[in-house]
Design a protein around this motif. Structure first.
Motif, PDB file in Angstrom:
ATOM      1  N   GLN A 557     -47.044   6.312 -39.484  1.00  0.00           N
ATOM      2  CA  GLN A 557     -47.286   7.407 -38.338  1.00  0.00           C
ATOM      3  C   GLN A 557     -47.479   8.648 -39.582  1.00  0.00           C
ATOM      4  N   VAL A 558     -48.263   9.334 -39.051  1.00  0.00           N
ATOM      5  CA  VAL A 558     -49.116  10.776 -39.483  1.00  0.00           C
ATOM      6  C   VAL A 558     -49.013  11.710 -39.140  1.00  0.00           C
ATOM      7  N   ILE A 559     -48.459  12.701 -39.859  1.00  0.00           N
ATOM      8  CA  ILE A 559     -47.886  14.387 -40.071  1.00  0.00           C
ATOM      9  C   ILE A 559     -49.442  15.137 -39.483  1.00  0.00           C
ATOM     10  N   GLU A 560     -49.335  15.898 -38.501  1.00  0.00           N
ATOM     11  CA  GLU A 560     -50.615  16.424 -37.687  1.00  0.00           C
ATOM     12  C   GLU A 560     -50.092  17.078 -37.275  1.00  0.00           C
ATOM     13  N   LEU A 561     -50.982  18.628 -38.097  1.00  0.00           N
ATOM     14  CA  LEU A 561     -50.582  20.149 -36.524  1.00  0.00           C
ATOM     15  C   LEU A 561     -51.466  19.986 -35.075  1.00  0.00           C
ATOM     16  N   GLN A 651     -43.716  21.238 -48.103  1.00  0.00           N
ATOM     17  CA  GLN A 651     -41.393  20.492 -47.522  1.00  0.00           C
ATOM     18  C   GLN A 651     -41.780  20.430 -46.176  1.00  0.00           C
ATOM     19  N   ILE A 652     -41.738  19.246 -45.182  1.00  0.00           N
ATOM     20  CA  ILE A 652     -42.505  20.071 -43.800  1.00  0.00           C
ATOM     21  C   ILE A 652     -41.251  19.040 -43.003  1.00  0.00           C
ATOM     22  N   ASN A 653     -40.354  20.553 -42.039  1.00  0.00           N
ATOM     23  CA  ASN A 653     -39.822  20.104 -40.712  1.00  0.00           C
ATOM     24  C   ASN A 653     -40.666  19.685 -40.051  1.00  0.00           C
ATOM     25  N   ALA A 654     -41.364  18.096 -39.575  1.00  0.00           N
ATOM     26  CA  ALA A 654     -41.415  17.794 -38.143  1.00  0.00           C
ATOM     27  C   ALA A 654     -40.388  16.529 -37.824  1.00  0.00           C
ATOM     28  N   ALA A 655     -41.589  16.292 -36.286  1.00  0.00           N
ATOM     29  CA  ALA A 655     -40.021  15.388 -35.452  1.00  0.00           C
ATOM     30  C   ALA A 655     -40.693  14.075 -35.520  1.00  0.00           C
ATOM     31  N   ASP A 656     -40.174  12.856 -35.529  1.00  0.00           N
ATOM     32  CA  ASP A 656     -40.138  11.288 -35.966  1.00  0.00           C
ATOM     33  C   ASP A 656     -40.609  11.041 -35.049  1.00  0.00           C
ATOM     34  N   LEU A 657     -41.512  11.394 -34.343  1.00  0.00           N
ATOM     35  CA  LEU A 657     -41.851  10.995 -33.362  1.00  0.00           C
ATOM     36  C   LEU A 657     -41.495   8.994 -33.233  1.00  0.00           C
ATOM     37  N   CYS A 658     -40.727   8.344 -33.872  1.00  0.00           N
ATOM     38  CA  CYS A 658     -39.682   6.916 -32.516  1.00  0.00           C
ATOM     39  C   CYS A 658     -38.499   8.124 -32.739  1.00  0.00           C
ATOM     40  N   ASP A 659     -38.155   9.432 -33.415  1.00  0.00           N
ATOM     41  CA  ASP A 659     -36.545   9.444 -32.220  1.00  0.00           C
ATOM     42  C   ASP A 659     -36.811   9.486 -30.472  1.00  0.00           C
ATOM     43  N   ILE A 660     -38.306  10.542 -30.427  1.00  0.00           N
ATOM     44  CA  ILE A 660     -37.938  10.399 -29.108  1.00  0.00           C
ATOM     45  C   ILE A 660     -39.069   8.943 -27.578  1.00  0.00           C
ATOM     46  N   GLY A 661     -39.431   7.334 -28.691  1.00  0.00           N
ATOM     47  CA  GLY A 661     -39.738   6.898 -27.735  1.00  0.00           C
ATOM     48  C   GLY A 661     -40.963   6.331 -28.185  1.00  0.00           C
ATOM     49  N   VAL A 662     -41.516   6.441 -29.158  1.00  0.00           N
ATOM     50  CA  VAL A 662     -42.793   6.402 -29.643  1.00  0.00           C
ATOM     51  C   VAL A 662     -42.861   5.170 -29.960  1.00  0.00           C
ATOM     52  N   ASP A 665     -44.159   3.327 -36.534  1.00  0.00           N
ATOM     53  CA  ASP A 665     -43.449   3.698 -37.955  1.00  0.00           C
ATOM     54  C   ASP A 665     -42.937   4.927 -38.029  1.00  0.00           C
ATOM     55  N   ARG A 666     -41.446   4.622 -38.627  1.00  0.00           N
ATOM     56  CA  ARG A 666     -40.626   6.047 -38.619  1.00  0.00           C
ATOM     57  C   ARG A 666     -41.478   6.811 -40.096  1.00  0.00           C
ATOM     58  N   LEU A 667     -41.287   8.281 -40.365  1.00  0.00           N
ATOM     59  CA  LEU A 667     -41.056   8.792 -41.304  1.00  0.00           C
ATOM     60  C   LEU A 667     -40.321   8.524 -42.193  1.00  0.00           C
ATOM     61  N   ASP A 668     -40.524   8.250 -43.495  1.00  0.00           N
ATOM     62  CA  ASP A 668     -39.327   7.130 -43.969  1.00  0.00           C
ATOM     63  C   ASP A 668     -39.325   7.426 -46.007  1.00  0.00           C
ATOM     64  N   PHE A 669     -37.896   7.929 -46.245  1.00  0.00           N
ATOM     65  CA  PHE A 669     -37.853   8.282 -47.569  1.00  0.00           C
ATOM     66  C   PHE A 669     -38.247   6.704 -48.587  1.00  0.00           C
ATOM     67  N   ASP A 702     -35.610  17.345 -42.514  1.00  0.00           N
ATOM     68  CA  ASP A 702     -36.336  17.936 -43.685  1.00  0.00           C
ATOM     69  C   ASP A 702     -37.173  16.845 -43.987  1.00  0.00           C
ATOM     70  N   PHE A 703     -38.435  16.876 -44.778  1.00  0.00           N
ATOM     71  CA  PHE A 703     -38.573  16.022 -45.662  1.00  0.00           C
ATOM     72  C   PHE A 703     -39.612  16.650 -46.169  1.00  0.00           C
ATOM     73  N   THR A 704     -39.051  16.015 -47.311  1.00  0.00           N
ATOM     74  CA  THR A 704     -39.924  16.738 -48.962  1.00  0.00           C
ATOM     75  C   THR A 704     -41.435  15.489 -50.489  1.00  0.00           C
ATOM     76  N   PHE A 705     -42.565  16.342 -49.750  1.00  0.00           N
ATOM     77  CA  PHE A 705     -43.426  15.746 -50.561  1.00  0.00           C
ATOM     78  C   PHE A 705     -43.450  15.630 -51.667  1.00  0.00           C
ATOM     79  N   GLY A 706     -44.009  15.530 -52.835  1.00  0.00           N
ATOM     80  CA  GLY A 706     -44.082  15.738 -54.051  1.00  0.00           C
ATOM     81  C   GLY A 706     -43.524  15.439 -55.280  1.00  0.00           C
ATOM     82  N   ALA A 707     -43.528  16.063 -55.762  1.00  0.00           N
ATOM     83  CA  ALA A 707     -42.055  16.341 -57.146  1.00  0.00           C
ATOM     84  C   ALA A 707     -40.460  16.180 -56.875  1.00  0.00           C
TER      85      ALA A 707
END
Length: 739
Positions: A557-561, A651-662, A665-669, A702-707
C-alpha cells in the motif's frame, strides 16, 4: 532446493568428481571467521581419497606451506575432477597450518585443504554429526593406538578402539570406538629437540595406521545452493519475492483475495511456477522474467475454508534443476479488524516455546455476541516496550479475569497477532469499570538480570547473553515454565571494526542490556518474530528476537496525496548534528630509561557540514599506549559515521485502505511503506517506527516514519482536526469506485 546456511553440521550433500557423486558433510559454518569473516561454510568429504601422493620428508620437519606437493596436487589434479559449476561455488579462504615443532601460520587463497584436529576439538555437536561417516570407511578396519604413542600430525584418520576411560586407566582391552583422531604424526614430542618423522606416502601406511589417504575439504559461501537432487551447484534457482510468501505469521481474509509475488531467474532460465493449496496443485504456468502474479482465491474457495483454520498457500518456482518454494498461511475470518483476547500461557517441556492453556475473547467489534471493552488503544514503538490501554466494563464476563502480571492479553489484526503482553496497572472508576494498562512481552526481559563481563562482545553475543535463560528450579516454576523465553534470531548489525572496547562488568536487567549496549550504541531494530507450529493439535509459539540493521519487509500500500493521506506533520531535530570527531591517544617512544609516553590525536570531519552549520565536535579517548595516527583516524571516522546530521520523522495520519475493504496490504508497523507526497518533497520508502491504533476508531490511526520514538521526546502531536472529514471522503470515493 536448500541453502547451505540452512543445513546443520552433519547434513550431507553430493559433489560430482569426474561425473561420479561423492558424499560431503557440512563440517562447520563460519570457518575461521576471525580470518575470513562470517559466511564461509566448510565441507568435508565423508570418505578418504585413495590417490597415492608422496608428501613429506623423514629427515626434517615440513609444513603445509613449505612442502607444497599435496597442496599442488589438490589444486590441480583434484580440482580438474570437479565440474565448472562446482568450482564456481568454492570460496578461497585463509587457513591455519601447524606441523611438527618447527612452523605454524596462515596461508591465504586456499581453495582446498585438509582438516586439523582443532577444527573438531571442543565441539561435541560437530563431532557427533560427522563421526558416523568414518567409523566403517577406513580400509583394513580400525587401527589400534598403542600405549605411549604421540598424536601430533595432520592427515591420518583413525578411530580409537578402546574407550577413553579404559585408556586413561591403562587398560588396553578393546572397547567401543569413541574418538576420531586426526593424527599429528608419530615420533618425537614437538616439545622435544629433534626432527619429527614426517615421511608421508599414501601407498604405504606408517606406524600401523589403517588408511593414510587424503580427506579433502573446501569452503563455500553460506548462500550457495543445493539443488533438488542434493547436489552442490552454482545455479541459484529462481527467486520468489513477496510480502506474503516466506513471511512468518497468519494472514486473515474474509473475502476473495489475491496475494502478489514476483519471480525471476538470475541465469535467465525458463521458470515454471506451481501454486499449491495445502499441498494440492492450484495451477501451473510458465512465468516471464520479473513477472508479477497473484495467487488468487475465489469467494467460493474461501467459503470452503473452515473458520479460524490455517491453510497453506505455496508458490514453487523451478528452472528444471533447482526449485525454490515459499509459503504463507491464510486464515478465514469474519471480517477485517481487531480482536482482543485474555488468558493464560504455559511453557513447553523443552522450555523453548509456549502455548495457550486458556484463551477468551475480551473484545470483538464485529461479533455482536462478543464481550466489549471501551476506548482500546495500542501504541507500537520500535525498540520500546509497547503499551495497550482500555477500559473493561463491569458487565464484561471476563472482568474477574483481570489481575496484575499473570494474565496474558493479545491483539490480533486480521487474525495475525500484533501485540501480546500483561497487565501492569488497574484502576476502578466511579462506575466500577476497570481502566487497564498493559505492557508488551518485551517487558518480560525486565524481570530477569544477566551478568555482563568485562570483555569484548559481538552484537550476536550480547543478544544471546541477554536472552539466555537458566533451567527452572525444582522448587518453583521459572521463566521457561511460564513461557517467557526469547530465542536469538537473525543479527545483521555489526560493530565497527575499530570498536574493540570491552563492556563494563555489571549486573543489569536483560532489556537494558539490549537497549543500552546494542540499539543505544549501534542503532538498528529489535524485531520480535514468532513461529507457529501445530503439535498434537495444539498451536505452539516460538519467539525469536532479531537485531536488524535495516527493515527489509515492505507493504504494497502506498501513502499518496489525494488517495489515503489524511494529514501530515514533521519533526526534525538539529541537536544531533556532529561534523567533527577528534580521537586522542598515546604512544611510546625511546627505550629503557629514555622511554616516554606521548599524546597523539587525529580528526575526522565533514567540511561541507562545517561550512553550513558551523563546527559541532565530539571527542573520544582511546586507552592504552599503542595508538597510531592511522588507528586513531579510523576510530574517529567510524564514530563520525554514526551521526547522519539530523534525526527526525514524518508523522502521518492516513487511511489504511484495508480497513475499508480494499484488497491490499495493511500499512504496517516495522515495515517500509512507499510515501509519495510531491508537494512535501517525499518520494521514498520509509520505515514505520511507531503506530498508534485506536481499535474502535480506525480513522484515527497515526503512523510515524523515520527516527524511533526514543529520539522524539519533544515531538508534539499535530492537530488532526480535518482527519474525520478526509476519512469520510476517501471512504465514499472508494465505495463509489467499487459499485
Amino acid at each position: 532446493m536448500a541453502i547451505i546456511k540452512e543445513l546443520n553440521p552433519g547434513d550431507t550433500l553430493k559433489v560430482y568428481e569426474d561425473g561420479v557423486a561423492a558424499e560431503f558433510v557440512v563440517a562447520q559454518h563460519n570457518y575461521e571467521k576471525d580470518l575470513n569473516g562470517k559466511g564461509k561454510t566448510m565441507l568435508m568429504r565423508t570418505t578418504l581419497l585413495k590417490d597415492a601422493v608422496k608428501w613429506g620428508n623423514n629427515k626434517k620437519d615440513v609444513s603445509w606451506k613449505n612442502e607444497p606437493t599435496l597442496r599442488n596436487w589438490l589444486e590441480n589434479t583434484y580440482a580438474a575432477r570437479l565440474s565448472e559449476d562446482t568450482l564456481k561455488t568454492i570460496v578461497p579462504v585463509t587457513i591455519r597450518y601447524d606441523y611438527g615443532s618447527s612452523e605454524s601460520g596462515t596461508l591465504e587463497e586456499q581453495r582446498f585443504f585438509v582438516p586439523r584436529v582443532v577444527d573438531f576439538s571442543g565441539d561435541t555437536a560437530l563431532f557427533t554429526g560427522i563421526r558416523r561417516f568414518f567409523e566403517d570407511s577406513l580400509s583394513g578396519g580400525r587401527a589400534d593406538i598403542t600405549e605411549g604413542s604421540n598424536i601430533y600430525d595432520l592427515w591420518t584418520y583413525v578411530f580409537s578402539t578402546r574407550s577413553t576411560k579404559n585408556y586413561e586407566d591403562g587398560d588396553n582391552t578393546r572397547g567401543e570406538a569413541l574418538s576420531l583422531y586426526v593424527k599429528h604424526g608419530r615420533g618425537a614430542d614437538p616439545g622435544s629437540p629433534g626432527y619429527i618423522n614426517t615421511y608421508w606416502d599414501t601407498t604405504t601406511g606408517q606406524w600401523g595406521v589403517s588408511s593414510p589417504n587424503i580427506l579433502v575439504c573446501f569452503c563455500v559461501d553460506e548462500n550457495a545452493t543445493v539443488d533438488d537432487n542434493g547436489c552442490l551447484t552454482a545455479n541459484s534457482g529462481p527467486e520468489i519475492q513477496s510480502n506474503y510468501f516466506g513471511m512468518n505469521g497468519v494472514f486473515g481474509r474474509w473475502g476473495k483475495f489475491g496475494l502478489p509475488y514476483r519471480v525471476y531467474d538470475a541465469d535467465g532460465n525458463t521458470i515454471t511456477v506451481t501454486e499449491k493449496l495445502n499441498g494440492e496443485v492450484h495451477r501451473t504456468f510458465t512465468a516471464i522474467q520479473n513477472g508479477v502474479y497473484r495467487f488468487e482465491i475465489s469467494q467460493k474457495e474461501l467459503e470452503s475454508f473452515d473458520w479460524n483454520t490455517d491453510y497453506i498457500l505455496t508458490v514453487e518456482a523451478s528452472d528444471g534443476r533447482t526449485t525454490n518454494r515459499k509459503s504463507c498461511r491464510v486464515n478465514r475470518i469474519r471480517s477485517s479488524g481487531y480482536v482482543v483476547y485474555i488468558g493464560q500461557i504455559k511453557g513447553t517441556a523443552d522450555g523453548q516455546s509456549y502455548y495457550w492453556t486458556e484463551r477468551n475473547i475480551l473484545d470483538d467489534p464485529f461479533n455482536e455476541n462478543a464481550p466489549v471493552i471501551l476506548d482500546p488503544e495500542v501504541a507500537l514503538e520500535a525498540n520500546e516496550i509497547s503499551s495497550f490501554t482500555f477500559t473493561v466494563p463491569v458487565s464484561n464476563p471476563f472482568y474477574d479475569k483481570l489481575e496484575l502480571k499473570k494474565p496474558v492479553v493479545s491483539i490480533e489484526e486480521d487474525g495475525r497477532e500484533i501485540f501480546m503482553g500483561y497487565i501492569t496497572e488497574m484502576e476502578k472508576n466511579f462506575e466500577l469499570d476497570m481502566e487497564v494498562t498493559c505492557e508488551s512481552e518485551f517487558g518480560y526481559l525486565q524481570d530477569r538480570d544477566c551478568l555482563v563481563e568485562n570483555k569484548f562482545y559481538t552484537a550476536s553475543e550480547l543478544l544471546a547473553l541477554a536472552l539466555t535463560v537458566e533451567d527452572d528450579p525444582e522448587e518453583h516454576v521459572g521463566f521457561k515454565g511460564e513461557g517467557k523465553v526469547f530465542l536469538p534470531g537473525n543479527v545483521t548489525v555489526e560493530k565497527p571494526e575499530s570498536d574493540t572496547d570491552k563492556e563494563t562488568k555489571a549486573i543489569s536487567d536483560c532489556w537494558s542490556v539490549l537497549t543500552n549496549s546494542l540499539t543505544g550504541k549501534y542503532g538498528g531494530y529489535l524485531r520480535l518474530r514468532k513461529e507457529i507450529k501445530m503439535v498434537d493439535g495444539v498451536r505452539v509459539y516460538t519467539r525469536y528476537l532479531d537485531y536488524l540493521a535495516k527493515l527489509n519487509d515492505k507493504t504494497d500500500q502506498v501513502i499518496e496525496l489525494g488517495k489515503n493521506l489524511l494529514d501530515i506533520s514533521y519533526y526534525i531535530k538539529a541537536g544531533d548534528i556532529v561534523n567533527s570527531v577528534k580521537a586522542y591517544g598515546w604512544y611510546k617512544s625511546g627505550w629503557f630509561f629514555w622511554e616516554t609516553t606521548n599524546p597523539i590525536s587525529r580528526e575526522a570531519y565533514n567540511g561541507e557540514s562545517i561550512k553550513k552549520y558551523g563546527l559541532c565536535q565530539r571527542v573520544l579517548v582511546v586507552e592504552g599506549t599503542d595508538s597510531t595516527g592511522d588507528s586513531l583516524l579510523k576510530k574517529a571516522t567510524d564514530e563520525l559515521k554514526k551521526y547522519s546530521g539530523f534525526t527526525g520523522s514524518v508523522q502521518i495520519n492516513a487511511a489504511d485502505l484495508c480497513d475499508i475493504g480494499v484488497d491490499t496490504d495493511r500499512l504496517d508497523f516495522m515495515k517500509e511503506t512507499y510515501v509519495l507526497l510531491e508537494p512535501h518533497g517525499i518520494d521514498d520508502w520509509l520505515p514505520c517506527t511507531k503506530e498508534v491504533i485506536p481499535l474502535h476508531e480506525l480513522d484515527q490511526k497515526d503512523f510515524t516514519f523515520g527516527a524511533t520514538t526514543a529520539k522524539l521526546s519533544s515531538l508534539q502531536a499535530g492537530n488532526f482536526a480535518t482527519a474525520g472529514k478526509a476519512w469520510n471522503a476517501i471512504q465514499s470515493t472508494i465505495g463509489y469506485i467499487n459499485k
